[in-house]
Design an enzyme around this catalytic site. Structure first.
Site, mmCIF file in Angstrom:
data_model
loop_
_atom_site.group_PDB
_atom_site.id
_atom_site.type_symbol
_atom_site.label_atom_id
_atom_site.label_comp_id
_atom_site.label_asym_id
_atom_site.label_seq_id
_atom_site.Cartn_x
_atom_site.Cartn_y
_atom_site.Cartn_z
ATOM 1 N N HIS A 307 0.853 -1.186 0.000
ATOM 2 C CA HIS A 307 0.000 0.000 0.000
ATOM 3 C C HIS A 307 0.887 1.235 0.000
ATOM 4 O O HIS A 307 1.940 1.236 0.639
ATOM 5 C CB HIS A 307 -0.888 0.005 1.260
ATOM 6 C CG HIS A 307 -2.044 0.918 1.118
ATOM 7 N ND1 HIS A 307 -1.942 2.276 1.342
ATOM 8 C CD2 HIS A 307 -3.322 0.685 0.749
ATOM 9 C CE1 HIS A 307 -3.123 2.825 1.115
ATOM 10 N NE2 HIS A 307 -3.972 1.898 0.752
ATOM 11 N N ASP A 364 -7.994 -5.175 0.288
ATOM 12 C CA ASP A 364 -8.550 -6.018 -0.764
ATOM 13 C C ASP A 364 -8.211 -7.488 -0.615
ATOM 14 O O ASP A 364 -8.742 -8.324 -1.335
ATOM 15 C CB ASP A 364 -8.049 -5.536 -2.146
ATOM 16 C CG ASP A 364 -8.743 -4.263 -2.554
ATOM 17 O OD1 ASP A 364 -9.928 -4.135 -2.234
ATOM 18 O OD2 ASP A 364 -8.095 -3.411 -3.166
HETATM 19 N N1 ACO Z 1 4.073 -7.782 -4.844
HETATM 20 C C1 ACO Z 1 5.415 -7.784 -5.029
HETATM 21 N N2 ACO Z 1 6.196 -6.694 -4.887
HETATM 22 C C2 ACO Z 1 5.593 -5.548 -4.560
HETATM 23 C C3 ACO Z 1 4.213 -5.459 -4.344
HETATM 24 C C4 ACO Z 1 3.438 -6.630 -4.502
HETATM 25 N N3 ACO Z 1 2.118 -6.603 -4.307
HETATM 26 N N4 ACO Z 1 3.863 -4.183 -4.038
HETATM 27 C C5 ACO Z 1 4.999 -3.486 -4.056
HETATM 28 N N5 ACO Z 1 6.057 -4.306 -4.362
HETATM 29 C C6 ACO Z 1 7.489 -3.947 -4.410
HETATM 30 C C7 ACO Z 1 7.805 -3.172 -5.679
HETATM 31 O O1 ACO Z 1 8.215 -4.025 -6.713
HETATM 32 C C8 ACO Z 1 8.921 -2.270 -5.191
HETATM 33 O O2 ACO Z 1 10.090 -3.044 -5.102
HETATM 34 P P1 ACO Z 1 11.548 -2.366 -5.359
HETATM 35 O O3 ACO Z 1 11.706 -1.323 -4.291
HETATM 36 O O4 ACO Z 1 12.513 -3.497 -5.290
HETATM 37 O O5 ACO Z 1 11.468 -1.761 -6.746
HETATM 38 C C9 ACO Z 1 8.505 -1.915 -3.754
HETATM 39 O O6 ACO Z 1 7.715 -3.037 -3.322
HETATM 40 C C10 ACO Z 1 7.701 -0.636 -3.630
HETATM 41 O O7 ACO Z 1 6.576 -0.734 -4.507
HETATM 42 P P2 ACO Z 1 5.925 0.466 -5.294
HETATM 43 O O8 ACO Z 1 5.229 -0.061 -6.482
HETATM 44 O O9 ACO Z 1 6.970 1.530 -5.520
HETATM 45 O O10 ACO Z 1 4.899 1.009 -4.209
HETATM 46 P P3 ACO Z 1 3.674 1.967 -4.507
HETATM 47 O O11 ACO Z 1 3.410 2.677 -3.237
HETATM 48 O O12 ACO Z 1 3.934 2.798 -5.727
HETATM 49 O O13 ACO Z 1 2.482 0.970 -4.883
HETATM 50 C C11 ACO Z 1 0.645 -0.528 -4.672
HETATM 51 C C12 ACO Z 1 1.483 0.584 -3.996
HETATM 52 C C13 ACO Z 1 0.165 -0.038 -6.057
HETATM 53 C C14 ACO Z 1 -0.562 -0.814 -3.816
HETATM 54 C C15 ACO Z 1 1.538 -1.787 -4.833
HETATM 55 O O14 ACO Z 1 1.932 -2.238 -3.566
HETATM 56 C C16 ACO Z 1 0.818 -2.912 -5.598
HETATM 57 O O15 ACO Z 1 0.884 -2.958 -6.822
HETATM 58 N N6 ACO Z 1 0.113 -3.836 -4.873
HETATM 59 C C17 ACO Z 1 -0.664 -4.859 -5.531
HETATM 60 C C18 ACO Z 1 -2.014 -4.287 -5.983
HETATM 61 C C19 ACO Z 1 -2.953 -4.014 -4.834
HETATM 62 O O16 ACO Z 1 -3.129 -4.840 -3.954
HETATM 63 N N7 ACO Z 1 -3.606 -2.844 -4.886
HETATM 64 C C20 ACO Z 1 -4.608 -2.442 -3.877
HETATM 65 C C21 ACO Z 1 -4.091 -1.327 -3.040
HETATM 66 S S1 ACO Z 1 -5.241 -0.933 -1.779
HETATM 67 C C22 ACO Z 1 -6.390 -0.006 -2.581
HETATM 68 O O17 ACO Z 1 -6.158 0.707 -3.505
HETATM 69 C C23 ACO Z 1 -7.694 -0.120 -2.086
#
Ligand code: ACO
Length: 432
Positions: A307, A364
């Site tokens: 998140h 979620d």
């Molecule tokens: N699985 C694997 N790796 C992940 C995940 C994941 N679900 N989420 C983040 N990471 C990793 C990224 O690859 C990144 O790694 P790095 O630093 O080695 O490059 C690091 O964690 C940071 O991730 P970001 O994408 O920069 O974080 P951001 O804050 O931009 O994204 C998000 C947040 C979109 C929720 C992301 O965690 C994600 O895609 N999660 C899966 C989708 C999801 O569950 N969305 C619902 C969110 S809750 C809502 O909106 C109601």
């Protein structure tokens, strides 16, 4: 003394005011930066940018705190109802008994949609995604209520518009579902509460009257409360952005629904179940999928994890997990998907990749399992989220519009990295 931040550009020092929130959150106010220095700030994904000050929702992502208008989310889930939370978010205070009755009556009264709109549903192909239908229908409501489109509405007109939406989005969501399963539309019943009415419109058929199950009603009510607001997330920021142009509320909410649809936002609840089903079909090997999620050459992500704001357990996920166990037990469902979800969570909570990046289950992760137990089809999950988030969108729109003189159209800037000025070449002189 007013706290300030110091910035030096090309040897020239600038002092920038610091804004402090109720819980001592700090923000550097750069609203005069361009005028003073000619520079803008760059913050892709707005990860460090506050787009407004707001008194609706407080989140402390490190502590796992979520409060609406100062009330803790767990307290509201236990003691309040979704309808009361709608009032709280929109009007800022818990309602008096009298105000609450008027509010609920108004919402119930506006549940009828124009009969012509029913033909819109049947014009969609049966496989149409209900989020597409919902967004189009909400925008279409504006056509039937030209009296509610004025950008500078008085308080009474605003109340009417908000009540129309709170009531009708629920009806449109249920109708979208009925369309997808090819069943007759069912109308609200005046004696039922908001949530029971929604279940009735979804599941009553001409041959079977849906009976409210109190355990399921309470669980759905709690789910709606948990989704009701989450400050400046992607869809809420979209509602604010569209609303900032003084487009009407129907248009702004319709845009918010589209923003919510994406799998990185509200669409994650559908993606989670699809992922869990994929893991189950693959023999339930959670570790294999964990490894895929960690592999930087693989675009796969563990849906329902991570998140932007929570760097601790999402407090909403904790509450949902409890209701998930309760509902499945009540219904006597032994869903293998729940076991896979728990296994995945256990693995992630002890995995260095997930620990280092502070990736925890989000709202979620377990909500889809609950919806599934309630017999809500997977492609309706994000519609359920939209229904829950609606009061938050409305509250933010109202907060912004009520600023009146202070309202500014949302218009971010950019740093241009394209070609410098070029001379135009007529088509017959261009290289093949
Ligand atoms: N699985 C694997 N790796 C992940 C995940 C994941 N679900 N989420 C983040 N990471 C990793 C990224 O690859 C990144 O790694 P790095 O630093 O080695 O490059 C690091 O964690 C940071 O991730 P970001 O994408 O920069 O974080 P951001 O804050 O931009 O994204 C998000 C947040 C979109 C929720 C992301 O965690 C994600 O895609 N999660 C899966 C989708 C999801 O569950 N969305 C619902 C969110 S809750 C809502 O909106 C109601």
């Amino acid at each position: 003394m007013q706290e300030t931040a110091k910035l030096e550009l090309n040897g020239i020092p600038y002092e920038l005011p610091v804004v402090t929130g109720t819980e001592n959150e700090k923000g550097v106010d750069i609203s005069r930066l361009k005028a003073q220095t000619g520079y803008i700030t760059l913050d892709s994904g707005y990860a460090n940018t506050g787009s407004c000050v707001s008194s609706i929702t407080y989140i402390d992502g490190d502590q796992g705190i979520l409060r609406y208008r100062g009330y803790d989310i767990a307290d509201l889930c236990e003691k309040s109802t979704f309808m009361e939370v709608c009032y709280l978010l929109i009007y800022g205070e818990l309602p008096s008994a009298g105000d609450f009755v008027s509010f609920k009556d108004k919402v119930l009264y506006h549940s009828l949609i124009h009969e012509d709109m029913k033909s819109f549903f049947t014009a969609y192909p049966g496989h149409a995604h209900p989020m597409a239908i919902l967004s189009a229908m909400v925008c279409s409501l504006s056509v039937y209520h030209p009296e509610l489109l004025q950008p500078d509405q008085g308080a009474g007109e605003k109340d009417e518009t908000m009540a129309h939406l709170l009531s009708k989005v629920r009806v449109l969501a249920a109708f979208a579902y009925k369309r997808s399963v090819g069943e007759a539309f069912v109308y609200t019943k005046p004696e039922l509460d908001y949530i029971s009415n929604f279940m009735h419109m979804m599941f009553t058929t001409p041959v079977k009257l849906h009976q409210t199950d109190e355990v399921i009603r309470k669980a759905l009510d709690v789910l709606m409360i948990l989704h009701a607001d989450h400050e400046q997330n992607c869809s809420t920021s979209t509602v604010r952005m569209v609303g900032s142009s003084k487009a009407n509320l129907f248009a702004a909410i319709s845009a918010g629904i589209c923003a919510l649809w994406g799998p990185l936002h509200g669409g994650a609840n559908q993606a989670v179940i699809e992922m869990l089903e994929q893991i189950a079909a693959d023999g339930g090997n959670c570790k294999k999928f964990m490894d895929k999620a960690k592999d930087k050459n693989d675009p796969f992500r563990l849906m329902g994890f991570g998140h932007r704001v929570y760097k601790n357990y999402d407090p909403r996920a904790q509450i949902i997990k409890k209701y998930c166990d309760q509902v499945l037990h009540h219904l006597g469902i032994d869903d293998p998907i729940l076991e896979i979800a728990k296994g995945l969570e256990e693995l992630a909570l002890t995995d260095p990749y997930f620990i280092e990046r502070k990736l925890y289950p989000n709202v979620d992760f377990y909500s889809g399992i609950l919806y599934r137990a309630m017999k809500i089809p997977t492609n309706m999950f994000t519609v359920m989220f939209a229904l829950g988030r609606l009061p938050g969108w409305i509250a933010h729109w109202k907060e912004m519009i009520d600023e009146a003189g202070a309202l500014k159209i949302a218009r971010p800037r950019q740093i241009y990295t394209g070609e410098p000025l070029r001379a135009y070449t007529p088509i017959n002189q261009r290289a093949a």
